[in-house]
Structures are given as C-alpha cells and as structure tokens.
Write an enzyme that holds these catalytic residues in place. Sequence first.
Site, PDB file in Angstrom:
ATOM      1  N   CYS A 151     -11.037  14.552   4.485  1.00  0.00           N
ATOM      2  CA  CYS A 151     -12.198  13.694   4.767  1.00  0.00           C
ATOM      3  C   CYS A 151     -12.361  13.600   6.290  1.00  0.00           C
ATOM      4  O   CYS A 151     -11.373  13.575   7.029  1.00  0.00           O
ATOM      5  CB  CYS A 151     -12.009  12.310   4.150  1.00  0.00           C
ATOM      6  SG  CYS A 151     -11.913  12.381   2.343  1.00  0.00           S
TER       7      CYS A 151
ATOM      8  N   CYS B 101     -10.394  10.815   8.371  1.00  0.00           N
ATOM      9  CA  CYS B 101      -9.078  10.366   7.897  1.00  0.00           C
ATOM     10  C   CYS B 101      -7.937  11.072   8.610  1.00  0.00           C
ATOM     11  O   CYS B 101      -7.866  12.299   8.641  1.00  0.00           O
ATOM     12  CB  CYS B 101      -8.978  10.594   6.385  1.00  0.00           C
ATOM     13  SG  CYS B 101      -7.345  10.197   5.727  1.00  0.00           S
TER      14      CYS B 101
ATOM     15  N   GLY C 130      -2.525  10.425   1.045  1.00  0.00           N
ATOM     16  CA  GLY C 130      -2.643  11.341  -0.081  1.00  0.00           C
ATOM     17  C   GLY C 130      -3.651  10.912  -1.125  1.00  0.00           C
ATOM     18  O   GLY C 130      -4.142   9.781  -1.117  1.00  0.00           O
ATOM     19  N   GLU C 131      -3.944  11.837  -2.025  1.00  0.00           N
ATOM     20  CA  GLU C 131      -4.884  11.572  -3.110  1.00  0.00           C
ATOM     21  C   GLU C 131      -4.067  11.416  -4.400  1.00  0.00           C
ATOM     22  O   GLU C 131      -3.570  12.419  -4.942  1.00  0.00           O
ATOM     23  CB  GLU C 131      -5.887  12.730  -3.201  1.00  0.00           C
ATOM     24  CG  GLU C 131      -6.746  12.729  -4.445  1.00  0.00           C
ATOM     25  CD  GLU C 131      -7.449  11.403  -4.725  1.00  0.00           C
ATOM     26  OE1 GLU C 131      -8.143  10.873  -3.850  1.00  0.00           O
ATOM     27  OE2 GLU C 131      -7.283  10.891  -5.855  1.00  0.00           O
TER      28      GLU C 131
ATOM     29  N   ASN D 207     -11.113   2.753  11.578  1.00  0.00           N
ATOM     30  CA  ASN D 207     -10.074   2.771  12.604  1.00  0.00           C
ATOM     31  C   ASN D 207     -10.158   4.100  13.323  1.00  0.00           C
ATOM     32  O   ASN D 207      -9.861   5.129  12.716  1.00  0.00           O
ATOM     33  CB  ASN D 207      -8.695   2.653  11.957  1.00  0.00           C
ATOM     34  CG  ASN D 207      -8.248   1.219  11.863  1.00  0.00           C
ATOM     35  OD1 ASN D 207      -8.182   0.512  12.861  1.00  0.00           O
ATOM     36  ND2 ASN D 207      -7.966   0.797  10.648  1.00  0.00           N
TER      37      ASN D 207
ATOM     38  N   CYS E 172       0.865  -1.186   0.000  1.00  0.00           N
ATOM     39  CA  CYS E 172       0.000   0.000   0.000  1.00  0.00           C
ATOM     40  C   CYS E 172       0.900   1.234   0.000  1.00  0.00           C
ATOM     41  O   CYS E 172       1.663   1.436   0.946  1.00  0.00           O
ATOM     42  CB  CYS E 172      -0.876  -0.049   1.248  1.00  0.00           C
ATOM     43  SG  CYS E 172      -1.897   1.401   1.480  1.00  0.00           S
TER      44      CYS E 172
ATOM     45  N   CYS F 146      -3.941   3.495   6.860  1.00  0.00           N
ATOM     46  CA  CYS F 146      -2.889   4.344   6.332  1.00  0.00           C
ATOM     47  C   CYS F 146      -3.035   5.749   6.890  1.00  0.00           C
ATOM     48  O   CYS F 146      -4.115   6.271   7.021  1.00  0.00           O
ATOM     49  CB  CYS F 146      -2.962   4.363   4.814  1.00  0.00           C
ATOM     50  SG  CYS F 146      -2.264   2.872   4.128  1.00  0.00           S
TER      51      CYS F 146
END
Length: 360
Positions: free
Chosen positions: A115, A118, A164-165, A295, A104, A338
């Site tokens: 978000c 996140c 990140g995006e 999470n 990942c 992540c």
Amino acid sequence: MTENLLNFDAQQLAEWFAERGEKPFRAKQVLRWIHKMGEPDFAAMTDIAASLRSKLQQAASVVSPEVQREELSSDGTRKWLLNVGTGNAVETVYIPEDGRGTLCVSTQAGCALDCAFCSTGKQGFNRNLSVAEIVGQLWWANREIGKDINGNWPITNVVFMGMGEPLLNYANTVTALRLMLDDNAYGLSRRKVTVSTSGIVPAMDRLREDCPVALAVSLHASNDALRDKLVPVNQKYPLRDLLAACQRYLDKAPRDFITFEYIMLEGVNDSEKHARELISLVRDVPCKFNLIPFNPIPQAPFKRSRHDAVRRFQDVLMQAGIVTTIRKTRGDDIAGACGQLAGQVLDKTKRTKSQAGADL
Ligand code: SAH
Ligand code: SF4
C-alpha cells in the site's frame, strides 16, 4: 527439536497428546496452564503427574518471539519489537485505555501488498508468522504487563492491525484466533477480537465460515481509480466485490457493522467530494468509519490531512447517519503506526532484501 506448544489450538494439542498415548483432559490442563496461567515451565504444572511433566520437558517447549527492543510512550502505549529470526523483526503494540487494554498484533514479517502509505509494505514481504509467533505476542505481553488486582490479564481486546495482511496468512491467523477465543486459553469475546484486512475477498468469505470475529476493512479510497493506487490489491478485488463480501460477512459476524478504516491523506482522499462519494459507495453496508491520521513515512510523499479537513470529512459522513470516529494518535513519540518502528530498524540493514521481497 522440541515441539513449541504455543503453535497448537485445543484440538491440535489434544491430537498431539493422543499420539503420545495421553488423555484429552491432560491436553486441556496443559492448555490452561500455558495460556490461562501464562506458565511456560512444565515442572510448575503441579496438578499434572510427574511422569508426564518430565515427558513434556523432554519433548516440548513454550517459546514466544524474543524481544529485541521496547519503547514506552508518554501516553502509556508500549511497543515491542520482536525478533523473528533471519534479520526480521515485527511489532506488537499495547494500548491501555479506561477499562480495557488492546493489543495490536502482527501476522507477517513485512507485507507483499505494498500500500502506497504503509511502512510495512515498503519493507516487502518476508514470511508468514507461525501460530506461536502470533499468539505468542498476546501470551508474552500479558505476562510482561501482569495480572491486575482482580487476577485478570490486562489484555481484553486484540486487533490484527500490526504488520502484515492477516488474511494472507490465513491458516495461522485462524488457529491463533481460535486460541484467543477459547475459554481454556484467553476467553476473549468475538466482538473484542478484530481482524483488519485490505480486502482479500475469498478469505473474508472463509473467515465468516471458519471463525467469525469483528472485521475492519482498510478502505482508504472512495473509488476504484484512487484505491487501485493506494491499495494495489484493489486491482484484484475491486470495490464492488469488496463491499459485497462485507455484506455477506455481516450474516455471521458477531457485530452488526463493518468498521471501515480510512487513512486521511492531504489533497489525495480527504475532500468533501470524497466523503460524499463514500456515502453512496457504502450505502448498502451497515458500517462505521474510523478516520486515521496519516503517520508520515520517509518512503511516501503524502502529508497528514489538516485537522479541520478531517473534522469536515467526519461531519459529512455523520450527517449521512454514518457513525464516524477519528483515531486518537497514540504513541506518536514511538513511531506509533504499526510497521514504523520495525521500518526504522530494518531500513538500516535490509533495504536490498526488502526491495526483492516487494516483488513476491
Ligand atoms: N494489512 C491489514 C492489517 C495491517 S495494516 C490492513 O491493511 O488492514 C493496519 C492499519 O494500519 C491499516 O488500516 C493501515 O491503513 C494502517 N496504516 C498503515 N500505514 C499507516 C501510516 N503510515 N499511518 C497511519 N496508519 C497506517
Ligand atoms: Fe500490507 Fe496492510 Fe500495510 Fe497494506 S496497509 S501494505 S495490506 S500491512
């Protein structure tokens, strides 16, 4: 300054060699040494003329981000925190499973999209990772884990689900993807490389043309009002536009479905009503759902949905004919989601800076 050759895909490397009067096949040889063999030392590239080797030693290097911390989970998941300079760290997670190994990878230090649930988003946006920093995660992790008894690298699948995006670091993401797919580099199948996006519609259309790989879309909500809150970029690219982009993507995608990721938040998006709303929402998009147990992070009030609620949600989708899996929580003991490990480390040092980054 030497040129870090991890930044170049095959074509760019050939151009760099051409500018120095070297033949394209030399570039291909070096590309294979670096990525296929995992060799950073030009002196060890034995089938290359000594004169070129010493030229390369002067002008070039092969450098991946420095590992700052390593965590090993009891389930075999390994997580590395990589130092990307100026107080920034990103994560790479290796998840071994029967017959495959998934890495990942991160594409940005922080994320501007904020978000609601996140950890990465809460750190704000700092900067885009370079190609060397993205592909360097794969290069380094392969070497660190080592080849198996058949001489194959351990990583067979890559998911862009780290920090990140990816589609907001578009050019570097696409160059890194090209390297991952290149037979002279990692030779991964398009079906085994998955970009995850929160739904950057114009970039989804570009990716379909430039480098179609498997696509996961972080849906997380069944209507615009809710998604506007959970995934604020929805205000720019609302569900109608996003789902239309998913349909267009499937024209060229290596797989015939989109994976929708759906994080399960207790009392927020996890009722049967939401499941039914989703079914009509995605009616025209061949898809699978992956339900993600939340999470918890300190900066958000949400709770993980109860297991029975997740199962019921899954049942409703399955009864409508939508294949739905529940993500196994891996590496829970090492801040599995992540962004969480970097979040823990950075929170102590950079809160002021990340607040500023969030406004970008
Ligand atoms: N920016 C991209 C890719 C990185 S995020 C995207 O949003 O798709 C990758 C996945 O991690 C997303 O599906 C996101 O929903 C999930 N994620 C983020 N925070 C999480 C948390 N606290 N618990 C579980 N999953 C989380
Ligand atoms: Fe960025 Fe993805 Fe986190 Fe949203 S979920 S803030 S898009 S990394």
